[in-house]
Enzyme design. Structure first.
Site, PDB file in Angstrom:
ATOM      1  N   ILE A 136      -4.890   0.138  -2.418  1.00 26.26           N
ATOM      2  CA  ILE A 136      -5.570  -1.112  -2.768  1.00 26.26           C
ATOM      3  C   ILE A 136      -6.802  -1.218  -1.866  1.00 26.26           C
ATOM      4  O   ILE A 136      -6.709  -1.632  -0.716  1.00 26.26           O
ATOM      5  CB  ILE A 136      -4.672  -2.360  -2.583  1.00 26.26           C
ATOM      6  CG1 ILE A 136      -3.364  -2.236  -3.366  1.00 26.26           C
ATOM      7  CG2 ILE A 136      -5.421  -3.625  -3.039  1.00 26.26           C
ATOM      8  CD1 ILE A 136      -2.373  -3.373  -3.114  1.00 26.26           C
ATOM      9  N   ASP A 137      -7.947  -0.804  -2.391  1.00 30.50           N
ATOM     10  CA  ASP A 137      -9.196  -0.911  -1.634  1.00 30.50           C
ATOM     11  C   ASP A 137      -9.668  -2.368  -1.665  1.00 30.50           C
ATOM     12  O   ASP A 137      -9.393  -3.082  -2.626  1.00 30.50           O
ATOM     13  CB  ASP A 137     -10.252   0.000  -2.259  1.00 30.50           C
ATOM     14  CG  ASP A 137     -11.507   0.120  -1.414  1.00 30.50           C
ATOM     15  OD1 ASP A 137     -11.366   0.362  -0.208  1.00 30.50           O
ATOM     16  OD2 ASP A 137     -12.611  -0.025  -1.956  1.00 30.50           O
ATOM     17  N   ASP A 195       0.827  -1.209   0.000  1.00 33.64           N
ATOM     18  CA  ASP A 195       0.000   0.000   0.000  1.00 33.64           C
ATOM     19  C   ASP A 195       0.862   1.261   0.000  1.00 33.64           C
ATOM     20  O   ASP A 195       0.633   2.188  -0.771  1.00 33.64           O
ATOM     21  CB  ASP A 195      -0.895   0.030   1.245  1.00 33.64           C
ATOM     22  CG  ASP A 195      -2.240  -0.641   1.028  1.00 33.64           C
ATOM     23  OD1 ASP A 195      -2.553  -0.981  -0.124  1.00 33.64           O
ATOM     24  OD2 ASP A 195      -2.963  -0.826   2.011  1.00 33.64           O
ATOM     25  N   ASP A 236      -6.426   5.748  -2.283  1.00 34.59           N
ATOM     26  CA  ASP A 236      -6.561   4.441  -1.621  1.00 34.59           C
ATOM     27  C   ASP A 236      -5.796   3.454  -2.491  1.00 34.59           C
ATOM     28  O   ASP A 236      -6.235   3.103  -3.582  1.00 34.59           O
ATOM     29  CB  ASP A 236      -8.027   4.019  -1.488  1.00 34.59           C
ATOM     30  CG  ASP A 236      -8.179   2.818  -0.548  1.00 34.59           C
ATOM     31  OD1 ASP A 236      -7.163   2.160  -0.262  1.00 34.59           O
ATOM     32  OD2 ASP A 236      -9.304   2.535  -0.114  1.00 34.59           O
TER      33      ASP A 236
END
Length: 377
Positions: A155-156, A54, A153
């Site tokens: 990696i949602d 992330d 964001d």
């Protein structure tokens, strides 16, 4: 603004490449899935590897946008802190360096000397993506980059990404869980008002490539400001739907499920994973409305898809404010904004959407939902 949109489409595709590489390269995949199956002694480190993926994506986007638009560099926000502690207890600040080799060396210090994993990640970060075809020519919006901020964001729908279940997507059908729910979300907002003005969504795992077992992705984008409303998706044909359809989280409150079942019938209530994916379902017309009664989403979840919905004539409102509002113009007065934290909260909760939300394409659907829920929450 066309230059910024083209850049965000490109960095979102770079981010999607990093997400795919983390699942496709054995050395990195092992670090991801140990979280699910490993011994207790591995759990902290592996959770940290997902966080590292992330952070790497977030810092890559920050680096690339800041390089082209330096006036935006201090207004690029994400879910993760880039301060990291490795297995030796050393504090490392993760940044994207000038060269692939320098980035690999930095990542190796976070990954406790795992040079192979570090070099694989660094290669994905510094690799230029395939050209993104988007018809942005002639897009003119009277805004300067110095007026804008960004929410990322990386990696949602984390759990779906790590679990990695592969689903074949059927055109026109909502698929409730699987890798396709994992999205890269980049939202742009106006710093003075907090209104979302541009959004880019990349779905890294849209289609499995039969030869070689890799994945191809899909991107979506929208711009909404003043009289300019442009979106990569089009509105469904008028009159194409029957009764209202609503997508929820499976953990939604029973009172909400019951009220919405009365409104649209049990067969028109659907469930799916990931806040970003549920709003994307509304954007695509796979559901009419997404309702969430809890304050469990954040500005980075909703900013990008919110901009696309605005471009389509819809929006995302604060559910609890909408239920308290008697105004006919409630959709604009209660719409989510992205520039001000909740000062009474700490940490990530400063940027939570505390009043829950309703994402919609059509104002009449919003009115139906708030009417059904008023007095129930």
């Amino acid at each position: 603004m066309a230059d910024l949109l083209r850049l965000l489409l490109r960095v979102a595709e770079k981010a999607a490449n990093v997400a795919r590489v983390c699942r496709q390269e054995a050395q990195l995949f092992q670090l991801l899935v140990q979280e699910k199956t490993g011994d207790d002694k591995n759990k902290k480190f592996v959770q940290d590897f997902k966080t590292l993926a992330d952070v790497v994506i977030q810092e890559m986007i920050r680096h690339d946008v800041g390089a082209q638009f330096p006036e935006m560099a201090d207004f690029i926000h994400g879910e993760e802190s880039n301060k990291f502690e490795n297995g030796l207890g050393e504090s490392v600040t993760v940044t994207v360096c000038g060269t692939e080799q320098e980035t690999a060396a930095l990542l190796a210090t976070v990954l406790d000397g795992d040079h192979l994993a570090a070099s694989l990640l660094a290669r994905a970060i510094h690799q230029d993506p395939a050209t993104i075809n988007a018809n942005t020519d002639g897009l003119k919006v009277p805004l300067s980059p110095s007026e804008l901020g960004i929410w990322i964001d990386p990696i949602d729908a984390t759990s779906q990404y790590i679990e990695g279940r592969e689903e074949v997507l059927e055109e026109g059908h909502l698929s409730p869980s699987g890798l396709h729910c994992a999205l890269v979300l980049i939202g742009v907002y106006l710093r003075s008002t907090g209104e979302p003005v541009m959004g880019v969504i990349n779905q890294p795992f849209n289609h499995k490539i039969p030869e070689g077992g890799g994945w191809s992705g899909r991107h979506f984008w929208g711009v909404s400001y003043g009289n300019v409303n442009v979106c990569s998706e089009s509105l469904p044909a008028v009159g194409s739907g029957g009764r209202l359809s609503v997508v929820l989280s499976s953990s939604e409150k029973q009172v909400v499920k019951e009220a919405l079942t009365s409104l649209c019938g049990p067969d028109r209530l659907m469930y799916a994973s990931g806040a970003g994916y549920k709003i994307l379902c509304v954007i695509q017309g796979l559901a009419d409305v997404y309702v969430l009664s809890e304050g469990s989403t954040f500005k980075w979840d909703s900013c990008a898809p919110h901009a696309l919905l605005r471009a389509l004539g819809g929006g995302v409102v604060d559910l609890h404010k909408s239920l308290q509002s008697s105004s006919k113009a409630q959709d604009r007065q209660t719409e989510l904004t992205y520039h001000q934290p909740y000062t009474e909260c700490k940490g990530a909760n400063r940027w939570a959407n505390h009043g829950g939300l309703v994402a919609y394409r059509d104002c009449s659907h919003l009115c139906s939902v708030t009417g059904a829920l008023r007095g129930k929450l």
